[in-house]
Motif scaffolding. Structure first.
Motif, PDB file in Angstrom:
ATOM      1  N   VAL A   1       0.840  -1.205   0.000  1.00  0.00           N
ATOM      2  CA  VAL A   1       0.000   0.000   0.000  1.00  0.00           C
ATOM      3  C   VAL A   1       0.876   1.258   0.000  1.00  0.00           C
ATOM      4  N   SER A   2       1.916   1.249   0.824  1.00  0.00           N
ATOM      5  CA  SER A   2       2.823   2.398   0.888  1.00  0.00           C
ATOM      6  C   SER A   2       3.524   2.613  -0.451  1.00  0.00           C
ATOM      7  N   LEU A   3       4.021   1.540  -1.064  1.00  0.00           N
ATOM      8  CA  LEU A   3       4.698   1.660  -2.349  1.00  0.00           C
ATOM      9  C   LEU A   3       3.737   2.138  -3.433  1.00  0.00           C
ATOM     10  N   ARG A   4       2.504   1.661  -3.367  1.00  0.00           N
ATOM     11  CA  ARG A   4       1.510   2.112  -4.348  1.00  0.00           C
ATOM     12  C   ARG A   4       1.290   3.617  -4.233  1.00  0.00           C
ATOM     13  N   GLY A   5       1.240   4.121  -2.986  1.00  0.00           N
ATOM     14  CA  GLY A   5       1.091   5.567  -2.800  1.00  0.00           C
ATOM     15  C   GLY A   5       2.265   6.334  -3.377  1.00  0.00           C
ATOM     16  N   ALA A   6       3.479   5.810  -3.183  1.00  0.00           N
ATOM     17  CA  ALA A   6       4.666   6.464  -3.727  1.00  0.00           C
ATOM     18  C   ALA A   6       4.655   6.442  -5.250  1.00  0.00           C
ATOM     19  N   LEU A   7       4.268   5.313  -5.836  1.00  0.00           N
ATOM     20  CA  LEU A   7       4.229   5.206  -7.298  1.00  0.00           C
ATOM     21  C   LEU A   7       3.176   6.134  -7.892  1.00  0.00           C
ATOM     22  N   GLN A   8       2.050   6.296  -7.204  1.00  0.00           N
ATOM     23  CA  GLN A   8       1.034   7.229  -7.681  1.00  0.00           C
ATOM     24  C   GLN A   8       1.531   8.662  -7.619  1.00  0.00           C
ATOM     25  N   ALA A   9       2.298   8.998  -6.569  1.00  0.00           N
ATOM     26  CA  ALA A   9       2.817  10.359  -6.423  1.00  0.00           C
ATOM     27  C   ALA A   9       3.851  10.685  -7.497  1.00  0.00           C
ATOM     28  N   LEU A  10       4.651   9.703  -7.886  1.00  0.00           N
ATOM     29  CA  LEU A  10       5.687   9.964  -8.884  1.00  0.00           C
ATOM     30  C   LEU A  10       5.210   9.753 -10.315  1.00  0.00           C
ATOM     31  N   ALA A  11       4.000   9.214 -10.496  1.00  0.00           N
ATOM     32  CA  ALA A  11       3.495   8.902 -11.833  1.00  0.00           C
ATOM     33  C   ALA A  11       3.472  10.106 -12.778  1.00  0.00           C
ATOM     34  N   PRO A  12       2.995  11.309 -12.324  1.00  0.00           N
ATOM     35  CA  PRO A  12       2.976  12.439 -13.257  1.00  0.00           C
ATOM     36  C   PRO A  12       4.359  12.800 -13.789  1.00  0.00           C
ATOM     37  N   GLU A  13       5.378  12.711 -12.957  1.00  0.00           N
ATOM     38  CA  GLU A  13       6.737  13.029 -13.398  1.00  0.00           C
ATOM     39  C   GLU A  13       7.351  11.870 -14.172  1.00  0.00           C
ATOM     40  N   ARG A  14       7.045  10.654 -13.742  1.00  0.00           N
ATOM     41  CA  ARG A  14       7.665   9.483 -14.369  1.00  0.00           C
ATOM     42  C   ARG A  14       7.182   9.272 -15.789  1.00  0.00           C
ATOM     43  N   GLY A  15       5.885   9.439 -16.027  1.00  0.00           N
ATOM     44  CA  GLY A  15       5.348   9.206 -17.353  1.00  0.00           C
ATOM     45  C   GLY A  15       5.549   7.768 -17.784  1.00  0.00           C
ATOM     46  N   ASP A  16       6.126   7.589 -18.985  1.00  0.00           N
ATOM     47  CA  ASP A  16       6.360   6.235 -19.493  1.00  0.00           C
ATOM     48  C   ASP A  16       7.797   5.768 -19.271  1.00  0.00           C
ATOM     49  N   LYS A  17       8.555   6.474 -18.414  1.00  0.00           N
ATOM     50  CA  LYS A  17       9.924   6.062 -18.114  1.00  0.00           C
ATOM     51  C   LYS A  17       9.909   4.785 -17.284  1.00  0.00           C
ATOM     52  N   SER A  18      10.976   4.012 -17.415  1.00  0.00           N
ATOM     53  CA  SER A  18      11.141   2.883 -16.507  1.00  0.00           C
ATOM     54  C   SER A  18      11.419   3.421 -15.110  1.00  0.00           C
ATOM     55  N   LEU A  19      11.174   2.596 -14.093  1.00  0.00           N
ATOM     56  CA  LEU A  19      11.387   3.041 -12.720  1.00  0.00           C
ATOM     57  C   LEU A  19      12.855   3.375 -12.492  1.00  0.00           C
ATOM     58  N   TRP A  20      13.765   2.597 -13.079  1.00  0.00           N
ATOM     59  CA  TRP A  20      15.192   2.863 -12.902  1.00  0.00           C
ATOM     60  C   TRP A  20      15.575   4.187 -13.562  1.00  0.00           C
ATOM     61  N   ARG A  21      15.066   4.467 -14.759  1.00  0.00           N
ATOM     62  CA  ARG A  21      15.392   5.737 -15.429  1.00  0.00           C
ATOM     63  C   ARG A  21      14.841   6.911 -14.627  1.00  0.00           C
ATOM     64  N   TRP A  22      13.618   6.761 -14.109  1.00  0.00           N
ATOM     65  CA  TRP A  22      13.068   7.834 -13.273  1.00  0.00           C
ATOM     66  C   TRP A  22      13.942   8.036 -12.049  1.00  0.00           C
ATOM     67  N   PHE A  23      14.396   6.966 -11.407  1.00  0.00           N
ATOM     68  CA  PHE A  23      15.244   7.044 -10.232  1.00  0.00           C
ATOM     69  C   PHE A  23      16.511   7.837 -10.533  1.00  0.00           C
ATOM     70  N   ARG A  24      17.088   7.638 -11.726  1.00  0.00           N
ATOM     71  CA  ARG A  24      18.326   8.329 -12.077  1.00  0.00           C
ATOM     72  C   ARG A  24      18.091   9.785 -12.461  1.00  0.00           C
ATOM     73  N   GLU A  25      16.887  10.118 -12.950  1.00  0.00           N
ATOM     74  CA  GLU A  25      16.656  11.456 -13.486  1.00  0.00           C
ATOM     75  C   GLU A  25      15.817  12.363 -12.600  1.00  0.00           C
ATOM     76  N   THR A  26      15.088  11.820 -11.606  1.00  0.00           N
ATOM     77  CA  THR A  26      14.197  12.647 -10.819  1.00  0.00           C
ATOM     78  C   THR A  26      14.951  13.690 -10.017  1.00  0.00           C
ATOM     79  N   ARG A  27      14.310  14.842  -9.803  1.00  0.00           N
ATOM     80  CA  ARG A  27      14.864  15.891  -8.955  1.00  0.00           C
ATOM     81  C   ARG A  27      14.100  15.977  -7.635  1.00  0.00           C
ATOM     82  N   GLN A  28      13.160  15.069  -7.394  1.00  0.00           N
ATOM     83  CA  GLN A  28      12.396  15.044  -6.154  1.00  0.00           C
ATOM     84  C   GLN A  28      13.027  14.020  -5.210  1.00  0.00           C
ATOM     85  N   SER A  29      13.946  14.488  -4.378  1.00  0.00           N
ATOM     86  CA  SER A  29      14.710  13.564  -3.545  1.00  0.00           C
ATOM     87  C   SER A  29      13.831  12.840  -2.535  1.00  0.00           C
ATOM     88  N   GLU A  30      12.780  13.512  -2.032  1.00  0.00           N
ATOM     89  CA  GLU A  30      11.940  12.854  -1.046  1.00  0.00           C
ATOM     90  C   GLU A  30      11.196  11.668  -1.649  1.00  0.00           C
TER      91      GLU A  30
END
Length: 320
Positions: free
Chosen positions: A129-158
């Motif tokens: 449930v917690s991970l689902r909440g995190a994935l929903q929060a990052l979805a707008p920024e992540r778009g169609d990127k893989s999770l690893w690519r988003w991890f390397r490129e995101t500027r939202q450290s939290e």
């Protein structure tokens, strides 16, 4: 919805889930004497402390700019995210490896295995449930990127920290479950000790990955590639702009600063050129709400005028 609203929701989801999980694991570890379960309990308590630190950082990042910090406190969240990475390594990872190594050298029987396995299954559900909440929060920024690519490129450290913690927690719970299950099936407590070591090594690996990414943010990163491209395209499309000569962005937590050098269309006077630049900046900030600071300079040849007004505009940061 503001970008930090999704981050706050994800942090609160994680804090609530990990609080309940930590208590359940601690009770199970006390009654069973399981090293893997104790490692998991410590992991969850460390996660709770980490989320509190992230909330502190997010709150401090909202402070208004001061003469000593003219561009605000947005980057302070990177410091607290770095602290989370260090705590994840020291409290979660190293202690788990130490405890597992100790149990490996001096194995003791593990009690109440079936209740412990039940606790782990409940914990896995809550972490999902917690991970689902995190994935929903990052979805707008992540778009169609893989999770690893988003991890390397995101500027939202939290969000980076929360997603990393939740993924590590689910994998760690799976390792602890397998370790206890093997202990139950074979009666050999060595599997439990190995599970504790495996959880610790996992936490150390995630800690290093998170810390490396946050270090890059602390050092200073531009806005995301997509944001840079969007800002450059928007500026180039403005009727007052002939072409963009150079564009630099800088990420400040959830805020962005941008420096633009552009060749402007011919203007009749210096005042007209300054007014055109002001209009472009105003539209730019309206189009990109996260853009809080802009430095816009005209390229040589934008206007025959070379007044002190233009020089002052080149040197001044334009806050919202």
């Amino acid at each position: 919805m503001p970008k930090n609203a999704g981050s706050l929701k994800a942090v609160l989801y994680a804090l609530g889930a990990n609080g309940g999980i930590a208590l359940a694991k601690a009770v199970a570890a006390f009654f069973t004497g399981s090293g893997a379960m104790l490692a998991e309990a410590l992991h969850s308590f460390a996660d709770c402390a980490n989320q509190v630190l992230l909330l502190v950082g997010m709150r401090q990042a909202k402070q208004a700019p001061t003469p000593d910090h003219p561009m605000g406190y947005g980057r302070v969240v990177y410091f607290w995210s770095m602290m989370v990475g260090v705590l994840l390594f020291s409290i979660g990872g190293l202690f788990s490896v130490w405890h597992g190594s100790r149990a490996l050298l001096h194995p003791e029987p593990v009690k109440y295995l079936l209740p412990s396995l039940g606790v782990l299954l409940v914990a896995m559900a809550l972490e999902t449930v917690s991970l689902r909440g995190a994935l929903q929060a990052l979805a707008p920024e992540r778009g169609d990127k893989s999770l690893w690519r988003w991890f390397r490129e995101t500027r939202q450290s939290e969000l980076l920290v929360i997603a990393g913690e939740d993924i590590a927690a689910l994998v760690g719970l799976s390792l602890a479950f397998v370790a206890l299950l093997l202990t139950a099936l074979t009666g050999n407590p060595i599997f439990d000790a190995l599970g504790s070591i495996a959880v610790g090594l996992l936490l150390i690996a995630v800690s290093f990955a998170v810390t490396i990414e946050v270090k890059s943010l602390i050092t200073g990163e531009s806005a995301s590639p997509e944001m840079r491209a969007a800002i450059a395209e928007f500026v180039a499309s403005q009727p007052e702009v002939e072409r963009v000569v150079n564009l630099i962005t800088f990420q400040l937590g959830n805020q962005i600063a941008v420096a633009v050098k552009a060749k402007m269309v011919k203007m009749p006077s210096a005042d007209a050129l300054v007014s055109a630049i002001d209009d472009v900046e105003e539209r730019m900030r309206a189009r990109f709400p996260d853009l809080h600071w802009s430095l816009f300079g005209p390229d040589a040849g934008s206007s025959p005028a070379t007044s002190t007004d233009l020089e002052a505009h080149r040197q001044g940061m334009a806050p919202p």
